[in-house]
Write a protein that holds these residues in place. Structure first.
Motif, PDB file in Angstrom:
ATOM      1  N   ARG A 230      25.032 -59.078   1.715  1.00 26.55           N
ATOM      2  CA  ARG A 230      24.674 -57.683   1.963  1.00 26.55           C
ATOM      3  C   ARG A 230      24.786 -56.872   0.679  1.00 26.55           C
ATOM      4  NH1 ARG A 230      26.889 -59.750   6.558  1.00 26.55           N
ATOM      5  NH2 ARG A 230      25.718 -59.301   8.496  1.00 26.55           N
ATOM      6  N   VAL A 231      23.734 -56.138   0.408  1.00 35.11           N
ATOM      7  CA  VAL A 231      23.664 -55.285  -0.780  1.00 35.11           C
ATOM      8  C   VAL A 231      23.414 -53.858  -0.316  1.00 35.11           C
ATOM      9  CG1 VAL A 231      22.514 -54.864  -2.987  1.00 35.11           C
ATOM     10  CG2 VAL A 231      22.660 -57.200  -2.080  1.00 35.11           C
ATOM     11  N   THR A 232      24.209 -52.929  -0.797  1.00 36.77           N
ATOM     12  CA  THR A 232      24.047 -51.514  -0.455  1.00 36.77           C
ATOM     13  C   THR A 232      24.034 -50.693  -1.736  1.00 36.77           C
ATOM     14  OG1 THR A 232      25.150 -51.733   1.693  1.00 36.77           O
ATOM     15  CG2 THR A 232      25.090 -49.544   0.718  1.00 36.77           C
ATOM     16  N   TYR A 233      23.112 -49.759  -1.813  1.00 32.27           N
ATOM     17  CA  TYR A 233      23.063 -48.819  -2.937  1.00 32.27           C
ATOM     18  C   TYR A 233      23.090 -47.414  -2.350  1.00 32.27           C
ATOM     19  CZ  TYR A 233      21.704 -47.239  -7.673  1.00 32.27           C
ATOM     20  OH  TYR A 233      21.679 -46.657  -8.926  1.00 32.27           O
ATOM     21  N   LEU A 234      24.113 -46.640  -2.722  1.00 31.97           N
ATOM     22  CA  LEU A 234      24.279 -45.271  -2.251  1.00 31.97           C
ATOM     23  C   LEU A 234      23.973 -44.312  -3.395  1.00 31.97           C
ATOM     24  CD1 LEU A 234      27.661 -45.629  -0.310  1.00 31.97           C
ATOM     25  CD2 LEU A 234      25.334 -45.850   0.594  1.00 31.97           C
ATOM     26  N   GLY A 235      22.988 -43.472  -3.204  1.00 39.10           N
ATOM     27  CA  GLY A 235      22.625 -42.493  -4.224  1.00 39.10           C
ATOM     28  C   GLY A 235      23.384 -41.200  -4.050  1.00 39.10           C
ATOM     29  N   VAL A 236      24.695 -41.243  -4.315  1.00 35.71           N
ATOM     30  CA  VAL A 236      25.565 -40.086  -4.101  1.00 35.71           C
ATOM     31  C   VAL A 236      26.511 -39.912  -5.284  1.00 35.71           C
ATOM     32  CG1 VAL A 236      25.484 -40.276  -1.595  1.00 35.71           C
ATOM     33  CG2 VAL A 236      27.272 -41.486  -2.856  1.00 35.71           C
ATOM     34  N   ASP A 237      27.244 -38.820  -5.258  1.00 36.46           N
ATOM     35  CA  ASP A 237      28.245 -38.510  -6.272  1.00 36.46           C
ATOM     36  C   ASP A 237      29.464 -39.408  -6.062  1.00 36.46           C
ATOM     37  OD1 ASP A 237      30.257 -37.345  -7.844  1.00 36.46           O
ATOM     38  OD2 ASP A 237      29.529 -35.318  -7.481  1.00 36.46           O
ATOM     39  N   THR A 238      29.839 -40.129  -7.090  1.00 38.96           N
ATOM     40  CA  THR A 238      30.950 -41.071  -6.957  1.00 38.96           C
ATOM     41  C   THR A 238      32.299 -40.385  -6.759  1.00 38.96           C
ATOM     42  OG1 THR A 238      31.897 -43.095  -7.919  1.00 38.96           O
ATOM     43  CG2 THR A 238      31.517 -41.250  -9.427  1.00 38.96           C
ATOM     44  N   THR A 239      32.371 -39.082  -7.007  1.00 39.02           N
ATOM     45  CA  THR A 239      33.626 -38.361  -6.787  1.00 39.02           C
ATOM     46  C   THR A 239      33.727 -37.803  -5.372  1.00 39.02           C
ATOM     47  OG1 THR A 239      32.766 -36.197  -7.519  1.00 39.02           O
ATOM     48  CG2 THR A 239      33.622 -37.679  -9.222  1.00 39.02           C
ATOM     49  N   ARG A 240      32.692 -38.022  -4.549  1.00 41.85           N
ATOM     50  CA  ARG A 240      32.670 -37.448  -3.200  1.00 41.85           C
ATOM     51  C   ARG A 240      32.291 -38.529  -2.180  1.00 41.85           C
ATOM     52  NH1 ARG A 240      29.409 -31.820  -4.741  1.00 41.85           N
ATOM     53  NH2 ARG A 240      31.010 -31.011  -6.160  1.00 41.85           N
ATOM     54  N   LEU A 241      33.190 -39.477  -2.007  1.00 41.75           N
ATOM     55  CA  LEU A 241      32.892 -40.640  -1.176  1.00 41.75           C
ATOM     56  C   LEU A 241      33.565 -40.603   0.192  1.00 41.75           C
ATOM     57  CD1 LEU A 241      33.162 -43.483  -3.870  1.00 41.75           C
ATOM     58  CD2 LEU A 241      31.133 -42.237  -3.103  1.00 41.75           C
ATOM     59  N   GLN A 242      34.254 -39.529   0.496  1.00 47.31           N
ATOM     60  CA  GLN A 242      34.972 -39.451   1.759  1.00 47.31           C
ATOM     61  C   GLN A 242      34.027 -39.716   2.933  1.00 47.31           C
ATOM     62  OE1 GLN A 242      38.332 -38.901   2.072  1.00 47.31           O
ATOM     63  NE2 GLN A 242      38.122 -39.310   4.258  1.00 47.31           N
TER      64      GLN A 242
END
Length: 347
Positions: A230-242
């Motif tokens: 499984r591969v996941t790519y999240l296009g988000v700010d790494t400081t806001r992962l809650q």
């Protein structure tokens, strides 16, 4: 004693190639301490008939998992058992048992400015995996990897090659799009069974970014049976992962720390040091890391001094690993980059 010679693979990067034997010596010590009973001894460069090798000795012949561990070294091209004395040495080839499930072109095909050397990316992943409570999972494909500043996916491709589940995070939408396009094209052209889905990321009614997920298997029968990577790519700010990553499920976190701001927040500041970014991001990373897991950071000592990074990791509850080969991973990339690896363990 059993005397071995490892032939170091060439690198397209001349500066890295000059340091590759020393880096592989340090990497070998990390791997051997974790997975080779009684470790290795007398690790040193050796020249035979004008060819440079990395020599080492083991108490028992390399077979099974110890051989697979040595075969996983980032820079190894071939392995020989040395027989006879230094004046009449016979080099008997030892077949490597690589854990790779995909060819190396998955990592090397995609080219872009600023791409981290592929051998170095694998070295970073390997030495970090060896610092976990379960280094054997690196060889059997059951280790989970997170790169929280993954850019265009060199770490992701390296993990896929090794059969590992991997998640990448990056704020730059262009990087996500580029890697999604590359990976989907590669899998299609190589006729790898897979399923790719994409969509938005929402939290509390707000759209945070985009994501894509891939399920794939190198073997068609494995895919049909549900034995997939499984591969996941999240296009988000790494400081806001809650709320975006499950707590305590990741075995290894590795990343090449940035020298700019593209991985950071869209906050008021236009620039900040890598240490500021790490300080803000580490709580989310540590939350995702399983107890016994490890974090591996590639740093530029000019902008992130090792002692400062070590202190920062300690303040976030991590214990820096500095024994054995972990103290020998520093090397120069160019005049502005004095690169090192800092590895720390949770719990």
């Amino acid at each position: 004693m059993n005397s071995y010679l490892a032939l170091v693979a060439p690198s397209h990067n001349r500066v890295y190639a000059d340091r590759a034997p020393a880096l592989m010596a340090a990497e070998l010590r990390c791997v051997a301490d974790a997975l080779v009973p009684d470790g290795v001894m007398d690790v040193a460069p050796v020249e035979v008939a004008g060819v440079d090798y990395l020599g080492f000795e083991t108490a028992a012949p390399l077979t099974g998992d110890p051989l697979r561990a040595v075969s996983a070294l980032s820079g190894i091209q071939a392995l020989y058992l040395r027989e006879g004395d230094e004046h009449a040495a016979l080099l008997r080839p030892v077949a490597l048992e690589r854990p790779d499930r995909f060819p190396s072109d998955l990592v090397t095909i995609l080219k872009y400015q600023g791409k981290t050397n592929e051998q170095f990316t694998r070295l970073l992943l390997t030495v970090t995996a060896m610092a976990t409570a379960w280094p054997e999972r690196y060889l059997d494909g059951t280790m989970t990897v997170l790169d929280p500043m993954c850019g265009r996916g060199t770490t992701l491709s390296t993990a896929i090659t090794l059969g590992l589940d991997v998640t990448g995070i990056d704020l730059d939408a262009k990087d996500l799009e580029a890697y999604q396009a590359f990976l989907s094209t590669y899998l299609r052209q190589h006729r790898v069974k897979h399923k790719l889905t994409s969509g938005g990321i929402r939290r509390n009614g707000k759209t945070l970014g985009r994501r894509f997920d891939v399920e794939l298997a190198a073997d068609k029968d494995d895919y049909k049976a549900g034995r997939v990577q499984r591969v996941t790519y999240l296009g988000v700010d790494t400081t806001r992962l809650q709320g975006l990553l499950p707590a305590g499920q990741t075995n290894v976190i590795v990343t090449d720390t940035p020298y700019g701001v593209q991985h950071g927040s869209h906050g008021d500041r236009l620039a900040r040091s890598p240490l500021d970014l790490l300080d803000e991001a580490l709580p989310g990373w540590v939350r995702a890391l399983r107890t016994g897991g490890a974090v591996g950071l590639a740093i530029n000592r000019h902008v992130a001094p090792r002692d400062d990074v070590t202190d920062l990791l300690g303040r976030h509850g991590l214990t820096v690993v500095d024994q054995g080969g972990y103290g020998g991973l520093r090397h120069r990339v160019d005049a502005s980059i004095d690169r090192d690896i800092v590895v720390a363990r949770k719990g």
